[in-house]
Design a protein around this motif. Structure first.
Motif, PDB file in Angstrom:
ATOM      1  N   MET A   1       0.929  -1.172   0.042  1.00  0.00           N
ATOM      2  CA  MET A   1      -0.191  -0.017   0.027  1.00  0.00           C
ATOM      3  C   MET A   1       0.782   1.400   0.115  1.00  0.00           C
ATOM      4  N   THR A   2       0.385   2.259  -0.664  1.00  0.00           N
ATOM      5  CA  THR A   2       1.348   3.540  -0.560  1.00  0.00           C
ATOM      6  C   THR A   2       0.511   4.312   0.435  1.00  0.00           C
ATOM      7  N   ASP A   3       1.215   5.663   0.586  1.00  0.00           N
ATOM      8  CA  ASP A   3       0.636   6.327   1.685  1.00  0.00           C
ATOM      9  C   ASP A   3      -0.465   7.123   1.239  1.00  0.00           C
ATOM     10  N   ARG A   4      -0.856   7.051  -0.132  1.00  0.00           N
ATOM     11  CA  ARG A   4      -2.338   7.519  -0.332  1.00  0.00           C
ATOM     12  C   ARG A   4      -3.505   6.275  -0.171  1.00  0.00           C
ATOM     13  N   SER A   5      -3.164   5.054   0.211  1.00  0.00           N
ATOM     14  CA  SER A   5      -4.102   4.012   0.173  1.00  0.00           C
ATOM     15  C   SER A   5      -5.040   4.667   1.358  1.00  0.00           C
ATOM     16  N   LEU A   6      -6.462   4.330   1.211  1.00  0.00           N
ATOM     17  CA  LEU A   6      -7.247   4.594   2.017  1.00  0.00           C
ATOM     18  C   LEU A   6      -7.471   6.120   2.432  1.00  0.00           C
ATOM     19  N   HIS A   7      -6.858   6.889   1.768  1.00  0.00           N
ATOM     20  CA  HIS A   7      -7.079   8.333   2.215  1.00  0.00           C
ATOM     21  C   HIS A   7      -8.316   8.898   2.048  1.00  0.00           C
ATOM     22  N   LEU A   8      -9.104   8.615   0.865  1.00  0.00           N
ATOM     23  CA  LEU A   8     -10.475   9.061   0.731  1.00  0.00           C
ATOM     24  C   LEU A   8     -11.370   8.404   1.788  1.00  0.00           C
ATOM     25  N   TYR A   9     -11.241   7.038   1.821  1.00  0.00           N
ATOM     26  CA  TYR A   9     -12.122   6.402   2.846  1.00  0.00           C
ATOM     27  C   TYR A   9     -11.927   6.856   4.229  1.00  0.00           C
ATOM     28  N   MET A  10     -10.800   7.235   4.674  1.00  0.00           N
ATOM     29  CA  MET A  10     -10.506   7.774   6.022  1.00  0.00           C
ATOM     30  C   MET A  10     -10.788   9.119   6.259  1.00  0.00           C
ATOM     31  N   THR A  11     -10.574   9.776   5.216  1.00  0.00           N
ATOM     32  CA  THR A  11     -11.301  11.415   5.185  1.00  0.00           C
ATOM     33  C   THR A  11     -12.676  11.344   5.311  1.00  0.00           C
ATOM     34  N   MET A  12     -13.345  10.444   4.451  1.00  0.00           N
ATOM     35  CA  MET A  12     -15.013  10.164   4.673  1.00  0.00           C
ATOM     36  C   MET A  12     -15.201   9.760   6.044  1.00  0.00           C
ATOM     37  N   SER A  13     -14.554   8.761   6.479  1.00  0.00           N
ATOM     38  CA  SER A  13     -14.861   8.258   7.830  1.00  0.00           C
ATOM     39  C   SER A  13     -14.583   9.331   8.844  1.00  0.00           C
ATOM     40  N   GLU A  14     -13.783  10.334   8.656  1.00  0.00           N
ATOM     41  CA  GLU A  14     -13.342  11.177   9.621  1.00  0.00           C
ATOM     42  C   GLU A  14     -14.539  12.406   9.581  1.00  0.00           C
ATOM     43  N   MET A  15     -15.165  12.840   8.607  1.00  0.00           N
ATOM     44  CA  MET A  15     -16.101  13.652   8.183  1.00  0.00           C
ATOM     45  C   MET A  15     -17.540  13.081   9.023  1.00  0.00           C
ATOM     46  N   HIS A  37     -15.072   8.605  -7.066  1.00  0.00           N
ATOM     47  CA  HIS A  37     -15.755   7.199  -6.619  1.00  0.00           C
ATOM     48  C   HIS A  37     -15.067   6.059  -7.098  1.00  0.00           C
ATOM     49  N   ARG A  38     -14.371   6.243  -8.231  1.00  0.00           N
ATOM     50  CA  ARG A  38     -13.379   5.034  -8.680  1.00  0.00           C
ATOM     51  C   ARG A  38     -12.167   4.865  -7.462  1.00  0.00           C
ATOM     52  N   GLN A  39     -11.739   5.956  -6.998  1.00  0.00           N
ATOM     53  CA  GLN A  39     -10.754   5.784  -5.830  1.00  0.00           C
ATOM     54  C   GLN A  39     -11.515   5.363  -4.737  1.00  0.00           C
ATOM     55  N   LEU A  41     -13.893   3.201  -4.471  1.00  0.00           N
ATOM     56  CA  LEU A  41     -14.072   1.781  -4.706  1.00  0.00           C
ATOM     57  C   LEU A  41     -12.714   1.122  -4.324  1.00  0.00           C
ATOM     58  N   ARG A  42     -11.449   1.666  -4.808  1.00  0.00           N
ATOM     59  CA  ARG A  42     -10.140   1.182  -4.563  1.00  0.00           C
ATOM     60  C   ARG A  42     -10.020   1.064  -3.240  1.00  0.00           C
ATOM     61  N   ASP A  43     -10.321   2.129  -2.546  1.00  0.00           N
ATOM     62  CA  ASP A  43     -10.036   1.947  -0.993  1.00  0.00           C
ATOM     63  C   ASP A  43     -11.063   0.973  -0.219  1.00  0.00           C
ATOM     64  N   TRP A  44     -12.366   0.919  -0.954  1.00  0.00           N
ATOM     65  CA  TRP A  44     -13.304  -0.073  -0.230  1.00  0.00           C
ATOM     66  C   TRP A  44     -12.783  -1.464  -0.467  1.00  0.00           C
ATOM     67  N   VAL A  45     -12.198  -1.926  -1.628  1.00  0.00           N
ATOM     68  CA  VAL A  45     -11.409  -3.123  -1.955  1.00  0.00           C
ATOM     69  C   VAL A  45     -10.567  -3.518  -0.771  1.00  0.00           C
ATOM     70  N   LEU A  46      -9.509  -2.312  -0.715  1.00  0.00           N
ATOM     71  CA  LEU A  46      -8.536  -2.586   0.604  1.00  0.00           C
ATOM     72  C   LEU A  46      -9.121  -2.683   2.023  1.00  0.00           C
ATOM     73  N   MET A  47     -10.283  -2.053   2.161  1.00  0.00           N
ATOM     74  CA  MET A  47     -10.939  -1.899   3.475  1.00  0.00           C
ATOM     75  C   MET A  47     -11.513  -3.700   3.564  1.00  0.00           C
ATOM     76  N   ARG A  48     -11.906  -3.867   2.814  1.00  0.00           N
ATOM     77  CA  ARG A  48     -12.701  -5.116   2.599  1.00  0.00           C
ATOM     78  C   ARG A  48     -11.745  -6.311   2.855  1.00  0.00           C
ATOM     79  N   GLN A  49     -10.496  -6.205   2.385  1.00  0.00           N
ATOM     80  CA  GLN A  49      -9.713  -7.275   2.664  1.00  0.00           C
ATOM     81  C   GLN A  49      -9.162  -7.228   4.187  1.00  0.00           C
TER      82      GLN A  49
END
Length: 86
Positions: A1-15, A37-39, A41-49
């Protein structure tokens, strides 16, 4: 995972968490551009794992996700206020 992995997912979670703490209510919805939304979904796949609970890609923590390229990506608060995603 890069340092940008899950960034959007975590930002939305914090909001989501900040809004729930401040108002006691869930936001009405998130509106994401097609690109974000594509980003998401990529975050979602990582979270699901990583988690064992069921995750729904059409909702973020129970909040509906809409896709629109005619508006900036936002969270719509429970009072209708639009908050831009950073």
């Amino acid at each position: 995972m890069t340092d940008r992995s899950l960034h959007l997912y975590m930002t939305m979670s914090e909001m989501f968490s900040d809004h729930l703490s401040a108002t006691g209510a869930y936001p009405d919805k998130f509106i994401l551009s097609t690109v974000l939304h594509r980003q998401y979904l990529r975050d979602w796949v990582l979270m699901r794992q990583m988690v064992t609970t069921r995750i729904d890609p059409t909702h973020h923590m129970g909040v509906p996700i809409e896709i629109s390229d005619t508006t900036v990506s936002i969270m719509v608060a429970s009072d209708g206020t639009e908050v831009a995603l950073p």
